[in-house]
Design a protein around this motif. Structure first.
Motif, PDB file in Angstrom:
ATOM      1  N   SER A 219       6.140  -2.114  -5.101  1.00 41.02           N
ATOM      2  CA  SER A 219       5.165  -2.434  -4.068  1.00 41.02           C
ATOM      3  C   SER A 219       3.865  -1.694  -4.369  1.00 41.02           C
ATOM      4  N   GLY A 220       2.745  -2.374  -4.170  1.00 41.23           N
ATOM      5  CA  GLY A 220       1.441  -1.798  -4.476  1.00 41.23           C
ATOM      6  C   GLY A 220       0.870  -2.273  -5.792  1.00 41.23           C
ATOM      7  N   THR A 221       1.677  -2.993  -6.583  1.00 38.85           N
ATOM      8  CA  THR A 221       1.247  -3.453  -7.907  1.00 38.85           C
ATOM      9  C   THR A 221       0.128  -4.481  -7.808  1.00 38.85           C
ATOM     10  N   TYR A 222      -0.807  -4.402  -8.754  1.00 38.74           N
ATOM     11  CA  TYR A 222      -1.847  -5.416  -8.921  1.00 38.74           C
ATOM     12  C   TYR A 222      -1.412  -6.353 -10.038  1.00 38.74           C
ATOM     13  N   PHE A 223      -1.367  -7.644  -9.719  1.00 33.34           N
ATOM     14  CA  PHE A 223      -0.978  -8.650 -10.701  1.00 33.34           C
ATOM     15  C   PHE A 223      -2.206  -9.417 -11.186  1.00 33.34           C
ATOM     16  N   SER A 224      -2.304  -9.575 -12.493  1.00 33.53           N
ATOM     17  CA  SER A 224      -3.258 -10.512 -13.086  1.00 33.53           C
ATOM     18  C   SER A 224      -2.453 -11.773 -13.390  1.00 33.53           C
ATOM     19  N   ARG A 225      -2.589 -12.765 -12.503  1.00 30.51           N
ATOM     20  CA  ARG A 225      -1.659 -13.897 -12.501  1.00 30.51           C
ATOM     21  C   ARG A 225      -0.234 -13.362 -12.318  1.00 30.51           C
ATOM     22  N   PHE A 226       0.654 -13.566 -13.293  1.00 33.93           N
ATOM     23  CA  PHE A 226       2.023 -13.071 -13.152  1.00 33.93           C
ATOM     24  C   PHE A 226       2.248 -11.768 -13.913  1.00 33.93           C
ATOM     25  N   ARG A 227       1.202 -11.241 -14.511  1.00 27.16           N
ATOM     26  CA  ARG A 227       1.360 -10.023 -15.298  1.00 27.16           C
ATOM     27  C   ARG A 227       1.126  -8.801 -14.421  1.00 27.16           C
ATOM     28  N   ALA A 228       2.179  -7.992 -14.276  1.00 28.79           N
ATOM     29  CA  ALA A 228       2.070  -6.780 -13.466  1.00 28.79           C
ATOM     30  C   ALA A 228       1.178  -5.759 -14.143  1.00 28.79           C
ATOM     31  N   ASP A 229       0.570  -4.902 -13.329  1.00 27.57           N
ATOM     32  CA  ASP A 229      -0.292  -3.828 -13.827  1.00 27.57           C
ATOM     33  C   ASP A 229      -1.442  -4.371 -14.662  1.00 27.57           C
ATOM     34  N   GLY A 230      -2.145  -5.357 -14.078  1.00 26.87           N
ATOM     35  CA  GLY A 230      -3.342  -5.868 -14.731  1.00 26.87           C
ATOM     36  C   GLY A 230      -4.416  -4.796 -14.792  1.00 26.87           C
ATOM     37  N   ARG A 231      -5.463  -5.061 -15.552  1.00 25.59           N
ATOM     38  CA  ARG A 231      -6.520  -4.070 -15.759  1.00 25.59           C
ATOM     39  C   ARG A 231      -7.303  -3.849 -14.469  1.00 25.59           C
ATOM     40  N   VAL A 232      -7.495  -2.582 -14.144  1.00 25.06           N
ATOM     41  CA  VAL A 232      -8.233  -2.214 -12.937  1.00 25.06           C
ATOM     42  C   VAL A 232      -9.242  -1.121 -13.274  1.00 25.06           C
ATOM     43  N   ALA A 233     -10.247  -0.975 -12.433  1.00 25.05           N
ATOM     44  CA  ALA A 233     -11.219   0.104 -12.590  1.00 25.05           C
ATOM     45  C   ALA A 233     -10.519   1.448 -12.427  1.00 25.05           C
ATOM     46  N   ALA A 234     -11.070   2.472 -13.071  1.00 26.46           N
ATOM     47  CA  ALA A 234     -10.451   3.800 -13.065  1.00 26.46           C
ATOM     48  C   ALA A 234     -10.272   4.349 -11.659  1.00 26.46           C
ATOM     49  N   GLN A 235     -11.182   4.002 -10.747  1.00 28.49           N
ATOM     50  CA  GLN A 235     -11.088   4.522  -9.378  1.00 28.49           C
ATOM     51  C   GLN A 235      -9.807   4.099  -8.672  1.00 28.49           C
ATOM     52  N   ALA A 236      -9.203   3.003  -9.106  1.00 22.17           N
ATOM     53  CA  ALA A 236      -7.984   2.519  -8.452  1.00 22.17           C
ATOM     54  C   ALA A 236      -6.844   3.525  -8.578  1.00 22.17           C
ATOM     55  N   SER A 237      -6.922   4.416  -9.563  1.00 23.58           N
ATOM     56  CA  SER A 237      -5.869   5.411  -9.781  1.00 23.58           C
ATOM     57  C   SER A 237      -6.123   6.721  -9.051  1.00 23.58           C
ATOM     58  N   ASP A 238      -7.227   6.798  -8.327  1.00 22.98           N
ATOM     59  CA  ASP A 238      -7.590   8.016  -7.607  1.00 22.98           C
ATOM     60  C   ASP A 238      -6.931   7.992  -6.230  1.00 22.98           C
ATOM     61  N   ALA A 239      -5.801   8.691  -6.097  1.00 23.93           N
ATOM     62  CA  ALA A 239      -5.030   8.662  -4.849  1.00 23.93           C
ATOM     63  C   ALA A 239      -5.830   9.206  -3.673  1.00 23.93           C
ATOM     64  N   GLU A 240      -6.603  10.254  -3.903  1.00 20.52           N
ATOM     65  CA  GLU A 240      -7.393  10.837  -2.815  1.00 20.52           C
ATOM     66  C   GLU A 240      -8.459   9.854  -2.341  1.00 20.52           C
ATOM     67  N   LEU A 241      -9.107   9.162  -3.284  1.00 18.55           N
ATOM     68  CA  LEU A 241     -10.127   8.183  -2.919  1.00 18.55           C
ATOM     69  C   LEU A 241      -9.498   7.005  -2.179  1.00 18.55           C
ATOM     70  N   ARG A 242      -8.289   6.606  -2.590  1.00 16.72           N
ATOM     71  CA  ARG A 242      -7.603   5.520  -1.888  1.00 16.72           C
ATOM     72  C   ARG A 242      -7.340   5.892  -0.434  1.00 16.72           C
ATOM     73  N   ARG A 243      -6.889   7.114  -0.213  1.00 13.39           N
ATOM     74  CA  ARG A 243      -6.646   7.554   1.168  1.00 13.39           C
ATOM     75  C   ARG A 243      -7.941   7.604   1.961  1.00 13.39           C
ATOM     76  N   GLU A 244      -8.995   8.101   1.334  1.00 14.08           N
ATOM     77  CA  GLU A 244     -10.292   8.164   2.011  1.00 14.08           C
ATOM     78  C   GLU A 244     -10.790   6.763   2.360  1.00 14.08           C
ATOM     79  N   LEU A 245     -10.639   5.827   1.432  1.00 17.83           N
ATOM     80  CA  LEU A 245     -11.068   4.453   1.676  1.00 17.83           C
ATOM     81  C   LEU A 245     -10.278   3.834   2.819  1.00 17.83           C
ATOM     82  N   PHE A 246      -8.976   4.028   2.839  1.00 20.21           N
ATOM     83  CA  PHE A 246      -8.127   3.471   3.886  1.00 20.21           C
ATOM     84  C   PHE A 246      -8.571   3.970   5.257  1.00 20.21           C
ATOM     85  N   GLU A 247      -8.813   5.257   5.378  1.00 18.47           N
ATOM     86  CA  GLU A 247      -9.231   5.826   6.654  1.00 18.47           C
ATOM     87  C   GLU A 247     -10.627   5.327   7.049  1.00 18.47           C
ATOM     88  N   LEU A 248     -11.482   5.125   6.043  1.00 22.32           N
ATOM     89  CA  LEU A 248     -12.815   4.605   6.315  1.00 22.32           C
ATOM     90  C   LEU A 248     -12.737   3.165   6.822  1.00 22.32           C
TER      91      LEU A 248
END
Length: 283
Positions: free
Chosen positions: A248-277
């Motif tokens: 759960s939480g995976t980004y799919f590029s079509r059916f391919r799991a773990d498609g390419r994402v920007a580096a910020q997507a791996s920043d857990a602290e930023l993800r939490r900050e964004l969610f609260e924002l």
């Protein structure tokens, strides 16, 4: 509708990949809540697939709240929420809620709808007849997330160049990827999974206000990209009881799991900050 029927809610379902996702879900026997902004098209799709029409403009958060209230009043269970509404806006403009339009339609509105429906999704996952792992939140993302950049102090793009909306769209889709990852963590143990999905380059009405998209359509005779049905294939599969062989939480590029994402997507602290924002911006 049988009490045991799976209920699938599809937003942006009046055309394109949303319509194809809704049609396929109905074809396999699911009851579909067809959500769209255009009343005539939304009702036409719902009538065609024997679903139910819900009209809501995601440029208005009050309509998102009313939509959630209607869905909760109508359905004792919700098995899948497909957040597919959104798009590209070429000129910066604000909604009646005071938010930049691309941010609101792609991120704020689906975030709010998901939060409001979340208790019903969790309750559905707890039903004894529900197959574990089949209650899901899906969100249409994009490979455009790779050029996105999240600036918590300027999510509304008041201080950065708009550039016909492309960097804004990329940032919005990166926000979708990050929000879904954080949501998956917060749903751990609740029986509800969350995934973001890039459907591929689809030849639909996407970006119709963009001169670049219109030029591409003119040069290629409107034949660029895959069909709406082809683009909808991942959403069709993941909204079914089809097993998803990825966390759960995976980004799919079509059916391919773990498609390419920007580096910020791996920043857990930023993800939490964004969610609260996002929670604060949606009230």
């Amino acid at each position: 509708m049988s009490r045991d029927s799976r209920v699938v809610v599809v937003t942006g379902a009046s055309s394109g990949i949303g319509r194809e996702t809704a049609r396929a879900a109905a074809g396999r026997g699911d009851h579909v809540a067809v959500v769209g902004r255009n009343p005539d098209r939304t009702r036409s799709v719902a009538a065609d697939i024997r679903g139910e029409a819900y009209v809501a403009d995601f440029d208005r958060l009050d309509e998102v709240r009313m939509l959630a209230a209607k869905l909760l009043d109508r359905y004792d269970r919700i098995d899948v929420l497909v957040n597919n509404a959104g798009g590209l806006v070429s000129e910066r403009a604000l909604t009646v809620d005071g938010h930049e339009r691309t941010l609101q339609s792609n991120v704020l509105a689906p975030f709010l709808l998901t939060q409001l429906l979340r208790p019903r999704l969790e309750a559905t996952a707890a039903l004894p007849e529900v197959v574990p792992g089949t209650v899901r939140v899906l969100a249409t993302a994009s490979m455009a997330n790779q050029w996105g950049r999240i600036v918590p102090g300027d999510l509304e793009w008041a201080e950065r160049p708009y550039r016909r909306g492309w960097p804004v769209y990329g940032a919005a889709k990166l926000a979708v990827v990050m929000w879904i990852r954080e949501l998956a963590e917060r749903l751990a143990g609740a029986g509800v999974d969350a995934y973001s999905v890039h459907p591929g380059a689809v030849a639909t009405s996407f970006g119709s206000s963009s001169r670049l998209v219109r030029l591409g359509n003119a040069v290629l005779g409107g034949h660029w990209g895959r069909s709406a049905l082809s683009g909808a294939e991942p959403l069709i599969a993941f909204s079914s009881t089809f097993p998803v062989d990825a966390p759960s939480g995976t980004y799919f590029s079509r059916f391919r799991a773990d498609g390419r994402v920007a580096a910020q997507a791996s920043d857990a602290e930023l993800r939490r900050e964004l969610f609260e924002l996002l929670a604060r911006l949606t009230g």
